[in-house]
Enzyme design. Sequence first.
Site, mmCIF file in Angstrom:
data_model
loop_
_atom_site.group_PDB
_atom_site.id
_atom_site.type_symbol
_atom_site.label_atom_id
_atom_site.label_comp_id
_atom_site.label_asym_id
_atom_site.label_seq_id
_atom_site.Cartn_x
_atom_site.Cartn_y
_atom_site.Cartn_z
ATOM 1 N N ALA A 198 49.190 43.668 44.607
ATOM 2 C CA ALA A 198 50.039 42.690 44.073
ATOM 3 C C ALA A 198 51.639 43.169 43.936
ATOM 4 O O ALA A 198 52.161 42.175 43.983
ATOM 5 C CB ALA A 198 49.198 43.344 42.583
ATOM 6 N N GLY A 240 44.746 50.319 45.538
ATOM 7 C CA GLY A 240 44.633 49.354 46.670
ATOM 8 C C GLY A 240 45.268 48.115 46.085
ATOM 9 O O GLY A 240 45.960 47.314 46.588
ATOM 10 N N CYS A 241 44.739 47.779 44.785
ATOM 11 C CA CYS A 241 44.903 46.387 44.119
ATOM 12 C C CYS A 241 46.477 46.516 43.768
ATOM 13 O O CYS A 241 46.983 45.289 43.878
ATOM 14 C CB CYS A 241 43.775 46.306 43.211
ATOM 15 S SG CYS A 241 42.352 45.865 43.907
ATOM 16 N N THR A 242 47.061 47.478 43.449
ATOM 17 C CA THR A 242 48.212 47.684 42.844
ATOM 18 C C THR A 242 49.322 47.560 43.889
ATOM 19 O O THR A 242 50.175 46.768 43.718
ATOM 20 C CB THR A 242 48.602 49.048 41.963
ATOM 21 O OG1 THR A 242 47.438 49.226 40.899
ATOM 22 C CG2 THR A 242 49.836 49.208 41.477
#
Length: 161
Positions: free
Chosen positions: A52, A47-49
Amino acid sequence: MTTSSIQTGDRAPAFSLPASAGRTVDTASLSGKPYLLYFYPKADTPGCTTQACGIQEALPALGKLDLTVIGVSPDAVAKIDRFAGKFGLTFPLASDEDHQLAEAYGTWVEKSMYGKTYMGMERSSFLVDGDGIVRNIWRKVKPADHAALVAEAARNLTAED
């Protein structure tokens, strides 16, 4: 643990944090400029990738709106640097290991997974205008939708000025 509940129209809390690529991000250097603080749980997770990389793709458009983007996580700078390098992230990713900024923004929250509760970062974003006032807040944002929401709000912010 002290959590704040920042509201639209509030003054953004002051901060100074170490960031990727040997940078320091702080409110003093952002004075007079709009910025986005986005809080994410953990570097190099799916999710964070997604989030970002979506922001990185939107940077040219956000830059035209004179918007500085800063990602904030509880990860150590070394981990953040690896994450930024792996995905070619050029905007600063800040390390908030002691959760001080997250607590000021109310994003260090109790979470639960598989019946266990723990403290962690809520995926949230805050758009701050050039006067240091919070203009937009997104809580529990979906990673894939984040960049488009921010771009629209930033366009509206510059139209107001």
